[in-house]
Motif scaffolding. Structure first.
Motif, mmCIF file in Angstrom:
data_model
loop_
_atom_site.group_PDB
_atom_site.id
_atom_site.type_symbol
_atom_site.label_atom_id
_atom_site.label_comp_id
_atom_site.label_asym_id
_atom_site.label_seq_id
_atom_site.Cartn_x
_atom_site.Cartn_y
_atom_site.Cartn_z
ATOM 1 N N UNK A 1 9.458 75.561 41.336
ATOM 2 C CA UNK A 1 9.026 76.192 40.095
ATOM 3 C C UNK A 1 7.869 77.147 40.402
ATOM 4 N N UNK A 2 8.123 78.449 40.260
ATOM 5 C CA UNK A 2 7.107 79.440 40.617
ATOM 6 C C UNK A 2 5.887 79.358 39.704
ATOM 7 N N UNK A 3 6.119 79.178 38.417
ATOM 8 C CA UNK A 3 5.018 79.150 37.463
ATOM 9 C C UNK A 3 4.087 77.964 37.703
ATOM 10 N N UNK A 4 4.662 76.776 37.851
ATOM 11 C CA UNK A 4 3.842 75.592 38.081
ATOM 12 C C UNK A 4 3.177 75.632 39.462
ATOM 13 N N UNK A 5 3.846 76.230 40.410
ATOM 14 C CA UNK A 5 3.282 76.349 41.755
ATOM 15 C C UNK A 5 2.074 77.278 41.752
ATOM 16 N N UNK A 6 2.187 78.389 41.022
ATOM 17 C CA UNK A 6 1.045 79.299 40.929
ATOM 18 C C UNK A 6 -0.114 78.644 40.196
ATOM 19 N N UNK A 7 0.189 77.850 39.187
ATOM 20 C CA UNK A 7 -0.863 77.153 38.443
ATOM 21 C C UNK A 7 -1.648 76.227 39.370
ATOM 22 N N UNK A 8 -0.943 75.432 40.168
ATOM 23 C CA UNK A 8 -1.641 74.539 41.092
ATOM 24 C C UNK A 8 -2.367 75.332 42.179
ATOM 25 N N UNK A 9 -1.751 76.409 42.632
ATOM 26 C CA UNK A 9 -2.398 77.235 43.646
ATOM 27 C C UNK A 9 -3.694 77.836 43.146
ATOM 28 N N UNK A 10 -3.668 78.368 41.922
ATOM 29 C CA UNK A 10 -4.866 78.974 41.347
ATOM 30 C C UNK A 10 -5.968 77.928 41.148
ATOM 31 N N UNK A 11 -5.583 76.734 40.712
ATOM 32 C CA UNK A 11 -6.563 75.653 40.532
ATOM 33 C C UNK A 11 -7.211 75.290 41.861
ATOM 34 N N UNK A 12 -6.414 75.212 42.920
ATOM 35 C CA UNK A 12 -6.934 74.830 44.229
ATOM 36 C C UNK A 12 -7.844 75.910 44.807
ATOM 37 N N UNK A 13 -7.472 77.180 44.617
ATOM 38 C CA UNK A 13 -8.323 78.259 45.112
ATOM 39 C C UNK A 13 -9.691 78.225 44.466
ATOM 40 N N UNK A 14 -9.721 78.046 43.153
ATOM 41 C CA UNK A 14 -11.001 77.971 42.447
ATOM 42 C C UNK A 14 -11.760 76.705 42.813
ATOM 43 N N UNK A 15 -11.045 75.604 42.978
ATOM 44 C CA UNK A 15 -11.697 74.330 43.320
ATOM 45 C C UNK A 15 -12.445 74.441 44.644
ATOM 46 N N UNK A 16 -11.854 75.115 45.616
ATOM 47 C CA UNK A 16 -12.542 75.295 46.898
ATOM 48 C C UNK A 16 -13.714 76.259 46.749
ATOM 49 N N UNK A 17 -13.537 77.324 45.979
ATOM 50 C CA UNK A 17 -14.634 78.273 45.767
ATOM 51 C C UNK A 17 -15.835 77.611 45.106
ATOM 52 N N UNK A 18 -15.582 76.557 44.327
ATOM 53 C CA UNK A 18 -16.658 75.852 43.631
ATOM 54 C C UNK A 18 -17.191 74.659 44.442
ATOM 55 N N UNK A 19 -16.740 74.513 45.698
ATOM 56 C CA UNK A 19 -17.103 73.355 46.520
ATOM 57 C C UNK A 19 -17.724 73.796 47.847
ATOM 58 N N UNK A 20 -18.395 72.874 48.522
ATOM 59 C CA UNK A 20 -18.758 73.078 49.923
ATOM 60 C C UNK A 20 -17.619 72.512 50.740
ATOM 61 N N UNK A 21 -16.960 73.354 51.510
ATOM 62 C CA UNK A 21 -15.786 72.894 52.239
ATOM 63 C C UNK A 21 -14.554 72.980 51.354
ATOM 64 N N UNK A 22 -13.501 72.315 51.797
ATOM 65 C CA UNK A 22 -12.225 72.379 51.104
ATOM 66 C C UNK A 22 -12.200 71.385 49.947
ATOM 67 N N UNK A 23 -11.633 71.813 48.832
ATOM 68 C CA UNK A 23 -11.657 71.004 47.608
ATOM 69 C C UNK A 23 -10.842 69.725 47.740
ATOM 70 N N UNK B 1 -8.725 68.513 38.082
ATOM 71 C CA UNK B 1 -9.633 68.765 36.966
ATOM 72 C C UNK B 1 -9.498 70.197 36.444
ATOM 73 N N UNK B 2 -9.266 71.129 37.358
ATOM 74 C CA UNK B 2 -9.186 72.538 36.977
ATOM 75 C C UNK B 2 -7.807 72.958 36.468
ATOM 76 N N UNK B 3 -6.801 72.133 36.678
ATOM 77 C CA UNK B 3 -5.438 72.515 36.283
ATOM 78 C C UNK B 3 -5.337 72.902 34.810
ATOM 79 N N UNK B 4 -6.023 72.157 33.968
ATOM 80 C CA UNK B 4 -5.935 72.414 32.528
ATOM 81 C C UNK B 4 -6.602 73.734 32.135
ATOM 82 N N UNK B 5 -7.396 74.289 33.038
ATOM 83 C CA UNK B 5 -8.102 75.537 32.743
ATOM 84 C C UNK B 5 -7.372 76.768 33.259
#
Length: 307
Positions: free
Chosen positions: A266-288, A295-299
């Motif tokens: 599923x491309x749509x759901x895959x992009x949603x999880x991908x976007x959440x993970x990219x932001x999660x790492x950007x908001x963390x020290x190291x890999x999310x 937590x970020x998926x709903x956003x």
């Protein structure tokens, strides 16, 4: 099986230096040692999302041992080729602005590279997935990427590719399943200055015409765009949060996208999880962690773009 290949891994020394002054003594307010390299990051995210994988490539010296031990603690299977020299240390200075100093890395000679190729020849099977991510180590060049791309194409293996201009373009005739340039890299690939969403989508389609099946373009605070092999175009937003460390955000996006796609197609759901993970790492020290990603998926909002 899923394999990640990192030609030139690194230990990232992340130093907090407020008001860093060149030419003066600066004292750190804190340090973190992070196992780095695109394929390394991808392996960690995949495993944290419950996807088993084998991390391979080249390691050497005490820093190589640090990376291998880190991956093993994460539960990632490793099969690295040992090289002479020491796996590089990159310095990431976090102050008023973010400054990075990346080392060249240990040299990989032809004999060592062919050890990796033979390992892949002995193990790759149809429908396996290979992530080939990052820049070339000294001693390697675009022909090294092409050799692996050819092997994946011949074996019916999905190649997920994230690398620099010359190597990326050289591999496109072998139809990688997914490529992930960021906006700056997309501009570099075509020698243009991209200003609009339509231009991003246009040049992503151009990469498809050159051979890529799916094109995922990460655009930092502007989100991400996916041009799928079905011809659909999707875009994601970026949730609100404090940028702590952008290193590895794109790798996290790519890994999390594929982790979901492997299970759902599923491309749509895959992009949603991908976007959440990219932001999660950007908001963390190291890999999310998986917890932060979830937590970020709903956003994350995904919209389909008509083109």
């Amino acid at each position: 099986m899923i394999y990640t290949i990192t030609f030139n891994p690194a230990v990232d020394l992340v130093i907090q230096v407020p008001n860093c002054q060149l030419g003066a003594l600066n004292r750190s307010k804190g340090e973190e040692y992070v196992a780095g390299g695109k394929g390394i990051n991808i392996s960690v995210v995949l495993k944290r999302l419950g996807v088993d994988n084998i991390s391979t490539g080249f390691l050497g010296g005490f820093t190589g041992k640090f990376i291998e031990e880190f991956l093993e603690k994460e539960g990632v299977i490793t099969h690295f080729i040992s090289v002479d020299g020491t796996t590089r240390i990159n310095v990431k200075v976090k102050g008023e602005v973010e400054t990075e100093i990346n080392a060249a890395g240990a040299t990989v000679d032809t004999k060592k590279f062919q050890q990796l190729v033979r390992y892949l020849e002995d193990h790759l099977q149809e429908e396996d997935i290979v992530f080939l991510a990052g820049n070339a180590a000294p001693g390697l060049d675009e022909t090294s990427y092409v050799e692996i791309a050819k092997l994946c194409h011949a074996r019916g293996v999905k190649l997920v590719l994230d690398t620099t201009k010359t190597s990326l373009l050289a591999c496109l005739p072998y139809q990688p399943f997914m490529i992930k340039p960021n906006q700056h890299e997309l501009e570099e690939l075509f020698g243009v200055n991209i200003k609009t969403q339509d231009e991003i989508i246009h040049y992503a389609f151009q990469l498809q015409k050159k051979g890529a099946c799916n094109v995922l373009v990460s655009c930092g605070s502007e989100g991400a765009f996916l041009v799928s092999e079905t011809g659909e175009v999707f875009a994601s937003n970026v949730p609100t949060g404090k940028l702590i460390n952008s290193v590895g955000a794109g790798d996290s996006m790519l890994a999390a996208f594929m982790a979901k796609f492997i299970k759902t197609s599923d491309y749509k759901e895959s992009l949603k999880q991908g976007a959440a993970a990219g932001s999660a790492t950007a908001f963390s020290i190291g890999i999310a962690t998986k917890t932060i990603i979830n937590t970020l998926l709903s956003k994350i909002e995904i919209r389909k773009i008509q083109h």
